[in-house]
Design a protein around this motif. Structure first.
Motif, PDB file in Angstrom:
ATOM      1  N   MET A 285      28.377 -94.988  33.417  1.00 44.99           N
ATOM      2  CA  MET A 285      28.808 -93.688  32.889  1.00 44.99           C
ATOM      3  C   MET A 285      27.821 -93.172  31.848  1.00 44.99           C
ATOM      4  SD  MET A 285      31.104 -91.351  33.160  1.00 44.99           S
ATOM      5  CE  MET A 285      31.978 -90.042  32.316  1.00 44.99           C
ATOM      6  N   ALA A 286      27.231 -94.094  31.045  1.00 47.87           N
ATOM      7  CA  ALA A 286      26.285 -93.683  30.005  1.00 47.87           C
ATOM      8  C   ALA A 286      25.097 -92.947  30.608  1.00 47.87           C
ATOM      9  CB  ALA A 286      25.821 -94.896  29.206  1.00 47.87           C
ATOM     10  N   ILE A 287      24.595 -93.454  31.740  1.00 49.72           N
ATOM     11  CA  ILE A 287      23.457 -92.808  32.397  1.00 49.72           C
ATOM     12  C   ILE A 287      23.855 -91.431  32.896  1.00 49.72           C
ATOM     13  CG2 ILE A 287      21.851 -92.947  34.333  1.00 49.72           C
ATOM     14  CD1 ILE A 287      21.978 -95.977  34.090  1.00 49.72           C
ATOM     15  N   LEU A 288      25.073 -91.307  33.444  1.00 44.74           N
ATOM     16  CA  LEU A 288      25.571 -90.034  33.920  1.00 44.74           C
ATOM     17  C   LEU A 288      25.644 -89.026  32.775  1.00 44.74           C
ATOM     18  CD1 LEU A 288      26.902 -88.252  36.097  1.00 44.74           C
ATOM     19  CD2 LEU A 288      29.084 -89.292  35.483  1.00 44.74           C
ATOM     20  N   LEU A 289      26.169 -89.420  31.639  1.00 46.02           N
ATOM     21  CA  LEU A 289      26.282 -88.519  30.490  1.00 46.02           C
ATOM     22  C   LEU A 289      24.901 -88.088  30.009  1.00 46.02           C
ATOM     23  CD1 LEU A 289      29.194 -90.164  28.456  1.00 46.02           C
ATOM     24  CD2 LEU A 289      29.301 -88.319  30.145  1.00 46.02           C
ATOM     25  N   GLU A 290      23.951 -88.983  30.028  1.00 46.02           N
ATOM     26  CA  GLU A 290      22.576 -88.628  29.659  1.00 46.02           C
ATOM     27  C   GLU A 290      22.004 -87.599  30.627  1.00 46.02           C
ATOM     28  OE1 GLU A 290      20.723 -89.290  27.148  1.00 46.02           O
ATOM     29  OE2 GLU A 290      21.574 -91.057  26.151  1.00 46.02           O
ATOM     30  N   ASP A 291      22.336 -87.739  31.902  1.00 45.14           N
ATOM     31  CA  ASP A 291      21.865 -86.775  32.898  1.00 45.14           C
ATOM     32  C   ASP A 291      22.440 -85.384  32.625  1.00 45.14           C
ATOM     33  OD1 ASP A 291      20.463 -88.773  34.157  1.00 45.14           O
ATOM     34  OD2 ASP A 291      21.932 -89.062  35.769  1.00 45.14           O
ATOM     35  N   ILE A 292      23.736 -85.330  32.345  1.00 42.50           N
ATOM     36  CA  ILE A 292      24.379 -84.047  32.064  1.00 42.50           C
ATOM     37  C   ILE A 292      23.777 -83.428  30.807  1.00 42.50           C
ATOM     38  CG2 ILE A 292      26.558 -82.888  31.552  1.00 42.50           C
ATOM     39  CD1 ILE A 292      27.960 -85.226  33.022  1.00 42.50           C
ATOM     40  N   ALA A 293      23.593 -84.248  29.775  1.00 46.68           N
ATOM     41  CA  ALA A 293      23.020 -83.757  28.517  1.00 46.68           C
ATOM     42  C   ALA A 293      21.620 -83.204  28.746  1.00 46.68           C
ATOM     43  CB  ALA A 293      22.988 -84.877  27.480  1.00 46.68           C
ATOM     44  N   GLY A 294      20.820 -83.913  29.524  1.00 45.58           N
ATOM     45  CA  GLY A 294      19.460 -83.454  29.792  1.00 45.58           C
ATOM     46  C   GLY A 294      19.432 -82.149  30.556  1.00 45.58           C
ATOM     47  N   THR A 295      20.333 -81.993  31.500  1.00 48.19           N
ATOM     48  CA  THR A 295      20.404 -80.754  32.279  1.00 48.19           C
ATOM     49  C   THR A 295      20.762 -79.570  31.385  1.00 48.19           C
ATOM     50  OG1 THR A 295      21.039 -81.964  34.277  1.00 48.19           O
ATOM     51  CG2 THR A 295      21.548 -79.612  34.217  1.00 48.19           C
ATOM     52  N   LEU A 296      21.726 -79.750  30.506  1.00 51.59           N
ATOM     53  CA  LEU A 296      22.119 -78.675  29.591  1.00 51.59           C
ATOM     54  C   LEU A 296      21.020 -78.381  28.571  1.00 51.59           C
ATOM     55  CD1 LEU A 296      25.843 -79.657  29.068  1.00 51.59           C
ATOM     56  CD2 LEU A 296      25.040 -77.441  29.920  1.00 51.59           C
ATOM     57  N   ARG A 297      20.348 -79.427  28.123  1.00 50.73           N
ATOM     58  CA  ARG A 297      19.253 -79.248  27.160  1.00 50.73           C
ATOM     59  C   ARG A 297      18.130 -78.422  27.788  1.00 50.73           C
ATOM     60  NH1 ARG A 297      19.227 -84.292  25.751  1.00 50.73           N
ATOM     61  NH2 ARG A 297      17.384 -84.980  26.886  1.00 50.73           N
ATOM     62  N   THR A 298      17.804 -78.722  29.017  1.00 48.66           N
ATOM     63  CA  THR A 298      16.754 -77.974  29.716  1.00 48.66           C
ATOM     64  C   THR A 298      17.170 -76.523  29.919  1.00 48.66           C
ATOM     65  OG1 THR A 298      15.987 -79.959  30.858  1.00 48.66           O
ATOM     66  CG2 THR A 298      15.402 -77.845  31.838  1.00 48.66           C
ATOM     67  N   ALA A 299      18.436 -76.299  30.267  1.00 47.54           N
ATOM     68  CA  ALA A 299      18.934 -74.932  30.455  1.00 47.54           C
ATOM     69  C   ALA A 299      18.843 -74.135  29.166  1.00 47.54           C
ATOM     70  CB  ALA A 299      20.375 -74.968  30.962  1.00 47.54           C
ATOM     71  N   ARG A 300      19.151 -74.780  28.046  1.00 49.82           N
ATOM     72  CA  ARG A 300      19.066 -74.093  26.748  1.00 49.82           C
ATOM     73  C   ARG A 300      17.612 -73.754  26.422  1.00 49.82           C
ATOM     74  NH1 ARG A 300      22.099 -73.530  21.992  1.00 49.82           N
ATOM     75  NH2 ARG A 300      23.857 -74.685  22.888  1.00 49.82           N
ATOM     76  N   ILE A 301      16.716 -74.685  26.628  1.00 50.04           N
ATOM     77  CA  ILE A 301      15.303 -74.449  26.311  1.00 50.04           C
ATOM     78  C   ILE A 301      14.715 -73.346  27.191  1.00 50.04           C
ATOM     79  CG2 ILE A 301      12.997 -75.489  26.391  1.00 50.04           C
ATOM     80  CD1 ILE A 301      14.380 -78.175  25.641  1.00 50.04           C
ATOM     81  N   GLN A 302      15.050 -73.387  28.476  1.00 52.24           N
ATOM     82  CA  GLN A 302      14.480 -72.423  29.418  1.00 52.24           C
ATOM     83  C   GLN A 302      15.217 -71.096  29.432  1.00 52.24           C
ATOM     84  OE1 GLN A 302      14.405 -74.520  33.184  1.00 52.24           O
ATOM     85  NE2 GLN A 302      12.581 -75.708  32.629  1.00 52.24           N
ATOM     86  N   GLY A 303      16.419 -71.050  28.842  1.00 53.36           N
ATOM     87  CA  GLY A 303      17.196 -69.823  28.823  1.00 53.36           C
ATOM     88  C   GLY A 303      17.682 -69.399  30.194  1.00 53.36           C
ATOM     89  N   GLU A 304      17.998 -70.374  31.026  1.00 56.73           N
ATOM     90  CA  GLU A 304      18.448 -70.090  32.386  1.00 56.73           C
ATOM     91  C   GLU A 304      19.804 -70.755  32.625  1.00 56.73           C
ATOM     92  OE1 GLU A 304      15.431 -71.383  35.039  1.00 56.73           O
ATOM     93  OE2 GLU A 304      13.980 -69.850  34.423  1.00 56.73           O
ATOM     94  N   ALA A 305      20.709 -69.992  33.225  1.00 57.34           N
ATOM     95  CA  ALA A 305      22.046 -70.500  33.487  1.00 57.34           C
ATOM     96  C   ALA A 305      22.038 -71.508  34.633  1.00 57.34           C
ATOM     97  CB  ALA A 305      22.985 -69.345  33.818  1.00 57.34           C
ATOM     98  N   ILE A 306      22.975 -72.437  34.561  1.00 53.46           N
ATOM     99  CA  ILE A 306      23.112 -73.470  35.587  1.00 53.46           C
ATOM    100  C   ILE A 306      24.552 -73.475  36.098  1.00 53.46           C
ATOM    101  CG2 ILE A 306      21.302 -74.929  34.599  1.00 53.46           C
ATOM    102  CD1 ILE A 306      23.573 -76.644  33.375  1.00 53.46           C
ATOM    103  N   ALA A 307      24.786 -74.198  37.171  1.00 53.51           N
ATOM    104  CA  ALA A 307      26.153 -74.406  37.646  1.00 53.51           C
ATOM    105  C   ALA A 307      26.933 -75.195  36.602  1.00 53.51           C
ATOM    106  CB  ALA A 307      26.133 -75.159  38.968  1.00 53.51           C
ATOM    107  N   ALA A 308      28.233 -74.987  36.573  1.00 50.62           N
ATOM    108  CA  ALA A 308      29.078 -75.700  35.615  1.00 50.62           C
ATOM    109  C   ALA A 308      28.903 -77.211  35.791  1.00 50.62           C
ATOM    110  CB  ALA A 308      30.534 -75.319  35.814  1.00 50.62           C
ATOM    111  N   PRO A 309      28.801 -77.952  34.684  1.00 51.49           N
ATOM    112  CA  PRO A 309      28.688 -79.407  34.806  1.00 51.49           C
ATOM    113  C   PRO A 309      29.786 -80.038  35.652  1.00 51.49           C
ATOM    114  CG  PRO A 309      28.162 -78.748  32.575  1.00 51.49           C
ATOM    115  CD  PRO A 309      28.635 -77.510  33.293  1.00 51.49           C
ATOM    116  N   THR A 310      31.018 -79.503  35.550  1.00 47.32           N
ATOM    117  CA  THR A 310      32.117 -80.081  36.333  1.00 47.32           C
ATOM    118  C   THR A 310      31.969 -79.790  37.820  1.00 47.32           C
ATOM    119  OG1 THR A 310      33.451 -78.114  35.818  1.00 47.32           O
ATOM    120  CG2 THR A 310      33.805 -80.101  34.476  1.00 47.32           C
ATOM    121  N   GLU A 311      31.113 -78.823  38.158  1.00 38.79           N
ATOM    122  CA  GLU A 311      30.838 -78.579  39.575  1.00 38.79           C
ATOM    123  C   GLU A 311      29.867 -79.621  40.111  1.00 38.79           C
ATOM    124  OE1 GLU A 311      28.605 -75.124  42.196  1.00 38.79           O
ATOM    125  OE2 GLU A 311      29.935 -74.489  40.551  1.00 38.79           O
TER     126      GLU A 311
END
Length: 260
Positions: free
Chosen positions: A1-27
């Motif tokens: 689960m820890a690796i999964l949470l890191e993946d989600i965090a990284g995806t959101l971090r990249t979206a914030r830096i790039q200013g681009e919307a992504i699909a909902a994490p729960t999707e």
């Protein structure tokens, strides 16, 4: 689960830096629940602090019924406040730095004493506050079209975009936070109004709720930190350049400009 949470965090971090919307994490990660989402939030806060940012407080969002209805939620969200998200009143914000921003008017509290739940009362909150001051929060989701559930916005740090603090601090006995009208204006035209009573009856109660909720995660609020207890009115889309002002009647006004 820890690796999964890191993946989600990284995806959101990249979206914030790039200013681009992504699909909902729960999707993308259907098993993400509220507790896991808050851990994702903490991972990204720790990453920001490790890279020179600073934790300066906490926020409560979607506490007013009008806000929950607007974003399809049935309970509040909450997040960490990082120094990098604060802007200065009277300066200009660039619209292209955001994805799909909304403007909120709310009080902010500066703490002079620590607060820690569980069992924090409204009296404890009042006693712990040094000053209240008008604030603007610009919420901005990394999730496309704001198609969020509670775990999605929690993972995205409560959909925080930017925060501005006003320059009229007051002792809490100098303002009536159970009944103060707040108004948002754009280009000198009133857009929407609300009342501090919409913030769970009063924003002290909302703050007590937040302190007690975050006690489950071993969070203690520290002197000098800022607490945002939530908006007194429905958030307004920030879609074009212009001049914004938010006023709490009998208290103070906070203003900023937006450039295209």
């Amino acid at each position: 689960m820890a690796i999964l949470l890191e993946d989600i965090a990284g995806t959101l971090r990249t979206a914030r830096i790039q200013g681009e919307a992504i699909a909902a994490p729960t999707e993308s990660w259907p098993d993400l629940d509220v507790h896991g989402a808050f851990e994702v939030q903490k991972i990204n806060v720790e990453h920001a602090v490790a890279n020179g940012d600073r934790l300066v407080g906490y926020k409560l969002g979607n506490i007013a019924k009008v806000m929950q209805d607007a974003f399809g939620l049935d309970q509040p969200d909450y997040g960490h406040l990082l120094a990098s998200t604060f802007a200065y009143e009277g300066t200009s914000l660039e619209l292209n730095k955001f994805i799909e921003p909304f403007v909120e008017l709310e009080p902010a509290f500066l703490l002079r004493k620590p607060l820690r739940g569980p069992n924090t009362t409204v009296a404890d909150v009042i006693d712990a506050i040094e000053y209240a001051l008008p604030a603007i929060e610009i919420i901005d989701s990394r999730v496309k079209d704001w198609a969020i559930s509670l775990p999605d916005t929690l993972a995205d740090n409560g959909s925080t975009g930017a925060i501005l603090l006003g320059g009229t601090p007051r002792r809490v006995n100098e303002v009536n936070l159970s009944n103060t009208r707040g108004v948002l204006n754009f280009n000198d035209r009133e857009i929407i109004s609300g009342n501090t009573r919409n913030i769970l009856g009063n924003p002290f109660a909302a703050t007590a709720w937040l302190v007690n909720r975050l006690a489950e995660y071993d969070v203690e609020f520290q002197p000098g930190q800022i607490i945002l207890p939530g908006s007194c009115l429905k958030a307004v889309p920030m879609r074009e350049a212009g001049h914004w002002s938010g006023t709490f009647e009998g208290w103070g006004t906070i203003e900023f400009d937006v450039t295209a």
